[in-house]
Design a protein around this motif. Structure first.
Motif, PDB file in Angstrom:
ATOM      1  N   ALA B  19     -26.605  19.407   2.113  1.00 49.43           N
ATOM      2  CA  ALA B  19     -25.370  18.869   2.124  1.00 49.43           C
ATOM      3  C   ALA B  19     -24.511  20.220   2.150  1.00 49.43           C
ATOM      4  O   ALA B  19     -23.590  20.406   2.944  1.00 49.43           O
ATOM      5  CB  ALA B  19     -24.750  17.929   1.054  1.00 49.43           C
ATOM      6  N   ASP B  20     -25.039  21.132   1.475  1.00 51.94           N
ATOM      7  CA  ASP B  20     -24.426  22.441   1.503  1.00 51.94           C
ATOM      8  C   ASP B  20     -24.038  23.185   2.733  1.00 51.94           C
ATOM      9  O   ASP B  20     -23.351  23.967   2.773  1.00 51.94           O
ATOM     10  CB  ASP B  20     -24.809  23.371   0.351  1.00 51.94           C
ATOM     11  CG  ASP B  20     -24.785  22.752  -0.965  1.00 51.94           C
ATOM     12  OD1 ASP B  20     -23.730  22.161  -1.388  1.00 51.94           O
ATOM     13  OD2 ASP B  20     -25.721  22.750  -1.809  1.00 51.94           O
ATOM     14  N   ALA B  21     -25.211  22.828   3.632  1.00 49.91           N
ATOM     15  CA  ALA B  21     -25.018  23.589   4.778  1.00 49.91           C
ATOM     16  C   ALA B  21     -23.759  23.203   5.773  1.00 49.91           C
ATOM     17  O   ALA B  21     -23.593  23.933   6.691  1.00 49.91           O
ATOM     18  CB  ALA B  21     -26.268  23.384   5.428  1.00 49.91           C
ATOM     19  N   TYR B  22     -23.184  21.960   5.379  1.00 46.97           N
ATOM     20  CA  TYR B  22     -22.193  21.787   6.296  1.00 46.97           C
ATOM     21  C   TYR B  22     -20.752  22.189   6.043  1.00 46.97           C
ATOM     22  O   TYR B  22     -20.239  22.143   5.031  1.00 46.97           O
ATOM     23  CB  TYR B  22     -22.109  19.963   6.320  1.00 46.97           C
ATOM     24  CG  TYR B  22     -23.229  19.384   6.790  1.00 46.97           C
ATOM     25  CD1 TYR B  22     -23.156  19.252   8.302  1.00 46.97           C
ATOM     26  CD2 TYR B  22     -24.415  19.077   6.330  1.00 46.97           C
ATOM     27  CE1 TYR B  22     -24.394  18.418   9.021  1.00 46.97           C
ATOM     28  CE2 TYR B  22     -25.369  18.655   6.919  1.00 46.97           C
ATOM     29  CZ  TYR B  22     -25.572  18.270   7.913  1.00 46.97           C
ATOM     30  OH  TYR B  22     -26.573  17.813   8.873  1.00 46.97           O
ATOM     31  N   PRO B  23     -20.046  22.652   7.075  1.00 48.45           N
ATOM     32  CA  PRO B  23     -18.860  22.997   6.779  1.00 48.45           C
ATOM     33  C   PRO B  23     -17.860  21.853   6.378  1.00 48.45           C
ATOM     34  O   PRO B  23     -17.973  20.726   6.817  1.00 48.45           O
ATOM     35  CB  PRO B  23     -18.207  23.653   8.262  1.00 48.45           C
ATOM     36  CG  PRO B  23     -19.222  22.660   9.211  1.00 48.45           C
ATOM     37  CD  PRO B  23     -20.587  22.453   8.591  1.00 48.45           C
ATOM     38  N   ARG B  24     -16.954  22.153   5.448  1.00 47.02           N
ATOM     39  CA  ARG B  24     -16.258  20.973   4.991  1.00 47.02           C
ATOM     40  C   ARG B  24     -14.689  21.008   5.549  1.00 47.02           C
ATOM     41  O   ARG B  24     -13.932  22.154   5.315  1.00 47.02           O
ATOM     42  CB  ARG B  24     -16.121  21.285   3.337  1.00 47.02           C
ATOM     43  CG  ARG B  24     -17.562  21.371   2.904  1.00 47.02           C
ATOM     44  CD  ARG B  24     -17.711  22.041   1.668  1.00 47.02           C
ATOM     45  NE  ARG B  24     -18.905  21.870   0.854  1.00 47.02           N
ATOM     46  CZ  ARG B  24     -19.442  21.085  -0.125  1.00 47.02           C
ATOM     47  NH1 ARG B  24     -18.406  20.613  -0.866  1.00 47.02           N
ATOM     48  NH2 ARG B  24     -20.533  21.173  -0.359  1.00 47.02           N
ATOM     49  N   PRO B  25     -14.237  19.964   5.938  1.00 48.99           N
ATOM     50  CA  PRO B  25     -13.100  19.675   6.113  1.00 48.99           C
ATOM     51  C   PRO B  25     -12.028  19.663   4.957  1.00 48.99           C
ATOM     52  O   PRO B  25     -12.505  19.504   4.108  1.00 48.99           O
ATOM     53  CB  PRO B  25     -12.727  18.631   6.911  1.00 48.99           C
ATOM     54  CG  PRO B  25     -13.815  17.666   6.380  1.00 48.99           C
ATOM     55  CD  PRO B  25     -15.042  18.590   6.221  1.00 48.99           C
ATOM     56  N   LEU B  26     -10.712  20.044   5.039  1.00 48.74           N
ATOM     57  CA  LEU B  26      -9.803  19.590   4.165  1.00 48.74           C
ATOM     58  C   LEU B  26      -9.438  18.375   4.172  1.00 48.74           C
ATOM     59  O   LEU B  26      -9.330  17.516   5.333  1.00 48.74           O
ATOM     60  CB  LEU B  26      -8.454  20.514   4.085  1.00 48.74           C
ATOM     61  CG  LEU B  26      -8.725  21.995   3.619  1.00 48.74           C
ATOM     62  CD1 LEU B  26      -7.640  22.739   4.380  1.00 48.74           C
ATOM     63  CD2 LEU B  26      -8.686  22.017   2.236  1.00 48.74           C
TER      64      LEU B  26
END
Lengths: 242, 242
Positions: B19-26
């Motif tokens: 899961a940490d590999a995904y870029p995160r939206p605000l």
DNA sequence: ACAAAAGTGTTGCCCTTACACCCATGC
DNA sequence: GCATGGGTGTAAGGGCAACACTTTTGT
């Protein structure tokens, strides 16, 4: 597990703090895909191959790409996991309980989808890699995350839809008998309907028409109906808004 | 601006990638808060003090804390920006167009809220820091982001609600006349209603009752009504589900 | 011929709509 | 006493629910 510094970031007025200062949740889409086959209302589930909830059944879905609209993410995930595109799809609800995913904060935008029974047949063939199966909505296995709750909510939405927008036919193959359509309504709404009233009501809406063909079976043949193009356009227009 | 590496992350099966590999939206919440005063249906807006859209009017809202449920985030933002709590609040829709915020990917979970007219009066006093104002929904200024679209969608939702769940009274002060209630319906639905039919229909629902008091004005005094406790409980129950 | 599902109309009730006049007060 | 909004009843039409028998086929 994502490290969480509790309430170190009490929010202020709009934009007072640089956007980059906020911790970011993960955002996923999950799709509740319904169909109706063998007299059952069914949902498509996928068996998880990795933790958390390894081996459990879960809704198809996954992470939203950073440059991708939500609707498109839902359509993409569904395509990747079932090989099917161009189906009825609408946003359902966003679930954001901080405890819903043991990996940390994951907010999921749930989608509601309907697939025709014949498309559902084809889907099963495409299940090569991932273990995907259709389950009776009223007889589900243990589900990962809060997916049971999401499905229950989708079922409520489906009932609303059938009650006052005649979309039952989206669950069936292209041609179907009125008895089959009535069975869809009965199974979804969980109540028995009067045959004469049901037929009158459906036909009055003008969204389905006699195809001229008949289905031969054990007894008296039944007229086959199909939905009119107008019905589909009408629903597309309705759904165009948000 | 958030750096975006286009499609470097085509999704795979559920959880195949960490899961940490995904870029995160605000993720933000925005609240469309309605009230009805001086014969107008109004929305609360806040003037932005910082870029982007500095000086523009926008919906109250802000970033979701990492350990906070979405509903709570909406209630908190609303409290921080209006000083009011304990009002009708429900999730509306999630808007996630990648272009909707120039700072980068910001997904907003929009909420729909209704405040009584007397609470709205008090609100105005609490507006010390941020410039907050009520605007006629049918006469809005230029809005930041996609907030005009969000308000339009909230208005559609409000119309649905009034059409088949008699929540119009939530927009009014605790005591009100039937003419005032009818005016709410007329302004929201944008159509003229028959006085006799309106009264019969509302009273038949049993959600409001005569308070025994009268309002004296320029002409014949009008009976004052208030909603019954049962009505509020009923709506709470309805809303408890998702 | 018989078993089984397909197909078909009528009636009563309720809810919705359309519609016009008297009532109570302030000035 | 008059201007103004508050308040009231009735009749017609449309939609919905209840209800039972005939038709067509396969065996």
């Amino acid at each position: 597990m994502i490290a969480v510094s509790k309430s170190s970031l009490s929010a202020q007025e709009n934009g007072a703090k640089s956007a980059d200062a906020y911790p970011r949740p993960l955002v996923t889409v999950d799709i509740v895909l319904f169909t109706f086959t063998e007299g059952e209302l069914r949902v498509l589930l996928i068996q998880r191959k990795h933790p958390p909830f390894e081996g459990y059944w879960a809704l198809p879905g996954g992470f939203v790409n950073i440059d991708e609209p939500l609707d498109q993410a839902a359509a993409r995930e569904l395509f990747e996991e079932t090989g099917v595109s161009n189906i009825y799809l609408e946003q359902l609800y966003t679930f954001g309980d901080p405890q819903r995913d043991p990996r940390g904060r994951v907010i999921t935008v749930a989608y509601f989808a309907i697939m025709s029974a014949d498309a559902a047949e084809k889907t099963r063939a495409g299940d090569d890699a991932a273990a995907a199966r259709w389950f009776n909505v009223y007889d589900l296995p243990s589900l990962a995350f809060d997916h049971e709750r999401i499905i229950k909510y989708a079922l409520v939405r489906l009932r609303y839809k059938l009650e006052y927008t005649a979309l039952g036919f989206l669950l069936l193959p292209e041609e179907f008998t009125l008895s089959e359509l009535q069975q869809v309504y009965e199974v979804v709404l969980q109540e028995r309907l009067d045959k004469r009233n049901f037929r009158r009501k459906i036909l009055a809406q003008g969204i389905i028409e006699d195809s001229g063909r008949l289905r031969y079976g054990d007894h008296r043949p039944a007229k086959l109906y199909h939905f009119t193009a107008a019905a589909i356009e009408l629903e597309k227009a309705r759904r165009r808004f948000p």
